[in-house]
Design an enzyme around this catalytic site. Structure first.
Site, short mmCIF file in Angstrom:
data_model
loop_
_atom_site.label_atom_id
_atom_site.label_comp_id
_atom_site.label_asym_id
_atom_site.label_seq_id
_atom_site.Cartn_x
_atom_site.Cartn_y
_atom_site.Cartn_z
N CYS A 13 0.85 -1.19 0.00
CA CYS A 13 0.00 0.00 0.00
C CYS A 13 0.88 1.23 0.00
CB CYS A 13 -0.92 -0.01 1.22
SG CYS A 13 -1.94 1.46 1.40
N ASP A 420 4.20 15.96 -37.07
CA ASP A 420 5.16 15.95 -38.17
C ASP A 420 4.45 15.34 -39.38
OD1 ASP A 420 7.77 15.98 -39.47
OD2 ASP A 420 7.66 13.81 -39.28
#
Length: 737
Positions: A13, A420
């Protein structure tokens, strides 16, 4: 720089991670020198200061109630062993079950001795009765079993004045015992132990989702011995780079390599997420973990087993979950103040009403215990990492490699995207569009002579001509006396006669064209085509137009991104203005910028960031790297098998598929939405019980049930992300059709 890794037993945890940061951090020079892999229970220490012995770290970790084992002792050859021994693997489960069974036994004994279920439920000193001695013993044993793993950590937290959820539970249980609430004290211990067990299970579920990727790749390969040609089955770790491997129909490809013999269709879904198989012939790449179709193939291994594309994906996902998302960092910071604040609130509720209002001390002390139980930050702390890991794993299954929780959240906030052009919005492979022969030449004859000249060149336009000749089955003999004319074209001799091949600009400079040819050439160039002209000493033989084709799905992807709220979709390229304008019109981008140098692309992306907000740069991950670093999140297209693309970008699309981008934005928003809903729900439940406690209406039963229920709900809510599905690739679907 010294680097050590440890397996931390008992770390399941985020609360344990916080404890380790506080305790181990000062020893290694600060928390920044620590990184944690919660899924695999791994802590990595990087220290540039004085040498630190592993024994010092293990001693500090042991004081917290956890145990540190050097990672090298736990893992061998990259494969981690299963925790040895029944107790090591299932001790928590056995203790939790024992606690639950002891509670049932104690309750049944109480019912048997009192003759009433209601009296057993209400029995206790606060009700004017006492528990039978046998019942008290059984409940006490249940508390010991349920609190076996909690008590050492609670003691550590109390000793160091660093309250955590273990201390909250311990105080609540001791307080309930002091009030004579044995049933509730035992129940709180059992249910909290069960909540931790379920929490550990949820982390294991996410861990298994990643390990499922590992199981995709086979452990053995059919190695073809180079001396006698015999086939020998060997572990993939023992197959050297350069070895030839046989893959029979229906088998999995064991390593990355290049096909040397045979042909088949290969299912690359484990790597790219695509549902349709891809044709593989001699010279094509294959990847470990993909599934061969109906044809046998042989391939030459190009990577060792530990460095295959699949292995790199798994490493990136495992390392990525350690790069915490902003929401996860907020929860951790909030929890540091939240737990002490809730303990102070519980103290005030226990003391203030009796002192100020003259209320019942026992009743308000009981309500303070309720506050301590509901204040447990378990559901709050676990909700975010489970959601992040589930989101990363689901993305990896669909060929989207996200390199950290921060980058998983980033696409949800995008306001502009810069693409691009070449290789991203277009295929990046120029193809012959038109062949226009002149002066009695034929298309085949023109292509034959052009291929003879271009066979000496590696230029992209030359490859387009050679590919067109190969597709038509044209066999050619390379030209003799070949000479490159830099920046213009080339010259060579075919069948004893000199020929030239080059650009329209070269033909213009030599004043070899007529007005009709010039008009035709300008028309093709205005349409975004590059021209390759061929001529001999007395006439023009013909012209070929070459263009980089726009991806058929590009327009739909741009429209979908706009519908998702991306304000500006921009195309940037180093190509000339006319070529860029043609592609921009076909795709439907908001704006385009052409003839850009790398530094111009960086400046443009920075401007988009400043004017529009968070911006993504999508490119090939290599020549667009400077612009990618200037963006909020960088995304590499077609990164399968490319080291540079995977290393450069924050997110790598393993398949050459633009449709993953809208899915990525939706997946990111869904993940962020689940994280936020988990946080709001966890805090809302706690706030509700605080109000009920102040009103004197809450009890320990309801508090622990609500806390465990909240933990379960946020865990399952986060695990839902594992089921996120991506659409099939339209490009592959079109190919199949």
């Amino acid at each position: 720089m010294e680097r050590m890794a440890f397996r931390i037993r008992g770390m399941c945890c985020g609360d344990e991670v916080s404890v380790l940061k506080r305790q181990v951090g000062p020893l290694v020079g600060g928390e920044l020198n620590l990184s944690f892999d919660l899924l695999n229970g791994k802590m990595t220490v990087v220290s540039s200061g004085p040498p630190i012995r592993a024994e010092e770290i293990t001693a500090v970790v042991a004081a917290t109630g956890m145990q540190a084992v050097p990672w090298a002792d736990f893992c061998s050859g990259g494969v981690c062993a299963v925790e040895e021994g029944l107790w090591r693997r299932h001790g928590h489960l056995l203790l939790c079950c024992a606690s639950g069974l002891l509670i049932i036994a104690g309750f049944l004994l109480h019912v048997f001795q009192n003759g009433s279920i209601l009296e057993a439920l209400a029995g206790g000193e606060h009700a004017g009765r006492t528990f039978p001695p046998g019942t008290v013993i059984l409940y006490a044993c249940a508390i010991v079993a349920g609190g076996w793993n909690i008590a050492p950590r609670a003691f550590f937290a109390a000793r160091n004045l660093q309250p955590d959820m273990n201390l909250l539970m311990a105080v609540a249980v001791v307080g309930a015992i002091w009030l004579g609430q044995w049933t509730e004290a035992a129940s709180v211990t059992f249910l909290f132990s069960l909540a931790l067990l379920l929490e550990s299970w949820s982390v294991g579920r996410a861990r298994n989702a990643i390990r499922a990727l590992t199981d995709i790749s086979p452990r053995t390969a059919r190695f073809i011995c180079p001396t006698d040609g015999n086939i020998e089955e060997k572990p993939v770790d023992d197959v050297p780079v350069g070895a030839v491997v046989l893959v029979r129909p229906g088998e999995k490809v064991p390593l990355d390599g290049t096909v040397t013999a045979g042909a088949s269709w290969v299912d690359e879904a484990p790597i790219t997420g695509e549902s349709l198989p891809v044709e593989k012939r001699i010279g094509d790449p294959v990847f470990a973990g993909t599934v061969n179709g109906e044809g046998a193939i042989e391939f030459r291994a190009t990577r060792p087993s530990g460095d295959t594309t699949l292995a790199r994906i798994i490493r990136m996902v495992e390392e990525g979950q350690a790069r915490r998302a902003p929401a996860e960092q907020w929860v951790e910071g909030f929890a540091r103040f939240y737990t002490p604040a809730m303990m102070i609130l519980a103290g005030l509720i226990a003391v203030a009403p009796p002192l100020v209002l003259g209320g019942d001390w026992t009743g308000w002390f009981y309500q303070a215990l309720v506050i301590l139980v509901i204040a447990c930050p378990c559901s709050l702390v676990i909700s975010t990492p489970v959601s992040v890991v589930s989101g990363l794993t689901a993305a990896a299954r669909h060929g989207v490699l996200i390199k950290g929780g921060a980058f998983l959240e980033a696409p949800a906030h995008l306001r502009s995207i810069a693409f691009d052009k070449t290789g991203t919005l277009t295929r990046g492979e120029p193809r012959i569009q038109e062949i226009i022969p002149m002066d009695d030449h034929t298309e085949s004859g023109l292509l034959l002579n052009a291929a003879a000249l271009e066979s000496h060149s590696t230029h992209p336009l030359a490859r387009a001509i050679l590919n067109a000749a190969q597709a038509r089955g044209i066999e050619y003999t390379p030209a003799r006396d070949f000479t490159i004319l830099p920046g213009m074209g080339a010259r060579g001799v075919i069948d004893g006669r000199p020929y030239w091949i080059g650009s329209h600009r070269m033909l213009e400079s030599l004043e070899r064209e007529n007005p009709l040819f010039h008009e035709m050439a300008c028309r093709l160039e205005d349409a975004g085509h590059s021209l390759v002209a061929m001529w001999c000493d007395d006439h023009i033989c013909g012209v070929m137009s070459v263009a980089d084709m726009v991806r058929p799905e590009a327009g739909d992807v741009v429209r979908e991104l706009k519908s998702l709220g991306v304000r500006r979709v921009v195309m940037i390229t180093g190509d000339n203005h006319r070529t860029a304008a043609q592609a921009a019109r076909a795709i439907g981008v908001d704006e385009f910028h052409s003839e850009l140098l790398p530094e111009d692309k960086v400046a443009l992306v920075s401007t988009l960031e400043r004017e529009s907000g968070p911006t993504a740069m999508v490119g090939d991950g290599v020549n667009d790297a400077p612009a990618m670093t200037a963006s909020s999140v960088s995304i590499a297209m077609g990164a399968m098998g490319s080291d540079a693309a995977i290393e450069t970008a924050d997110i790598a699309l393993m398949s050459d598929d633009l449709t993953r981008l809208p899915w990525l934005v939706r997946h990111s928003r869904r993940t962020l939405g689940i994280i936020k809903s988990n946080i709001v729900f966890s805090l809302g439940v706690k706030a509700l019980f605080v109000v009920l406690s102040v009103m004197g209406l809450a009890n320990l039963w309801g508090a622990i049930a609500a806390d465990m229920g909240a933990s379960l709900l946020v865990i399952f809510n986060g695990l839902r992300l594992l089921g996120d599905t991506a659409p099939p690739s339209p490009s592959l679907a079109a190919t199949a059709a």
